[in-house]
Design an enzyme around this catalytic site. Sequence first.
Site, PDB file in Angstrom:
ATOM      1  N   HIS A  52      -2.383   5.736  -1.600  1.00  0.00           N
ATOM      2  CA  HIS A  52      -2.866   6.889  -0.836  1.00  0.00           C
ATOM      3  C   HIS A  52      -1.943   8.079  -1.077  1.00  0.00           C
ATOM      4  O   HIS A  52      -0.729   7.959  -0.971  1.00  0.00           O
ATOM      5  CB  HIS A  52      -2.893   6.573   0.658  1.00  0.00           C
ATOM      6  CG  HIS A  52      -3.808   5.450   0.982  1.00  0.00           C
ATOM      7  ND1 HIS A  52      -5.084   5.647   1.438  1.00  0.00           N
ATOM      8  CD2 HIS A  52      -3.649   4.102   0.882  1.00  0.00           C
ATOM      9  CE1 HIS A  52      -5.671   4.485   1.626  1.00  0.00           C
ATOM     10  NE2 HIS A  52      -4.819   3.525   1.292  1.00  0.00           N
ATOM     11  N   MET A  70       0.850  -1.178   0.000  1.00  0.00           N
ATOM     12  CA  MET A  70       0.000   0.000   0.000  1.00  0.00           C
ATOM     13  C   MET A  70       0.897   1.243   0.000  1.00  0.00           C
ATOM     14  O   MET A  70       1.417   1.624   1.037  1.00  0.00           O
ATOM     15  CB  MET A  70      -0.913  -0.005   1.227  1.00  0.00           C
ATOM     16  CG  MET A  70      -1.687   1.269   1.388  1.00  0.00           C
ATOM     17  SD  MET A  70      -2.852   1.278   2.744  1.00  0.00           S
ATOM     18  CE  MET A  70      -1.772   1.441   4.143  1.00  0.00           C
ATOM     19  N   PRO A  71       1.092   1.873  -1.137  1.00  0.00           N
ATOM     20  CA  PRO A  71       1.897   3.089  -1.181  1.00  0.00           C
ATOM     21  C   PRO A  71       1.206   4.256  -0.461  1.00  0.00           C
ATOM     22  O   PRO A  71      -0.014   4.430  -0.576  1.00  0.00           O
ATOM     23  CB  PRO A  71       2.015   3.409  -2.672  1.00  0.00           C
ATOM     24  CG  PRO A  71       1.663   2.151  -3.379  1.00  0.00           C
ATOM     25  CD  PRO A  71       0.727   1.425  -2.476  1.00  0.00           C
ATOM     26  N   PHE A  72       1.989   5.007   0.270  1.00  0.00           N
ATOM     27  CA  PHE A  72       1.539   6.244   0.889  1.00  0.00           C
ATOM     28  C   PHE A  72       2.497   7.327   0.434  1.00  0.00           C
ATOM     29  O   PHE A  72       3.700   7.245   0.671  1.00  0.00           O
ATOM     30  CB  PHE A  72       1.566   6.139   2.424  1.00  0.00           C
ATOM     31  CG  PHE A  72       1.270   7.443   3.093  1.00  0.00           C
ATOM     32  CD1 PHE A  72      -0.030   7.835   3.310  1.00  0.00           C
ATOM     33  CD2 PHE A  72       2.299   8.287   3.489  1.00  0.00           C
ATOM     34  CE1 PHE A  72      -0.309   9.057   3.916  1.00  0.00           C
ATOM     35  CE2 PHE A  72       2.029   9.499   4.096  1.00  0.00           C
ATOM     36  CZ  PHE A  72       0.729   9.879   4.309  1.00  0.00           C
TER      37      PHE A  72
END
Length: 71
Positions: free
Chosen positions: A41, A1-3
């Site tokens: 995100h 999950m990239p932030f």
Amino acid sequence: MPFISVRITRDGVTKEQKAQVIAEITQTMQTVLNKDPHLTHIVIEEVDTDNWGYAGITTTEYRKNLAESAS
């Protein structure tokens, strides 16, 4: 999950421009790193120019000096 956190100065950036930044960063993550857009995100943090500085002065003061030297 990239932030991904993006910091910009708060000075006239529109809601539409921020939406475009979010869409294009998301697309880049998908294209380059094969990341699922539904798990990516993006947070845009707007910083007042009095709280952003370089060259030993605030961005507010820098821009004021730049405007004065241009006139």
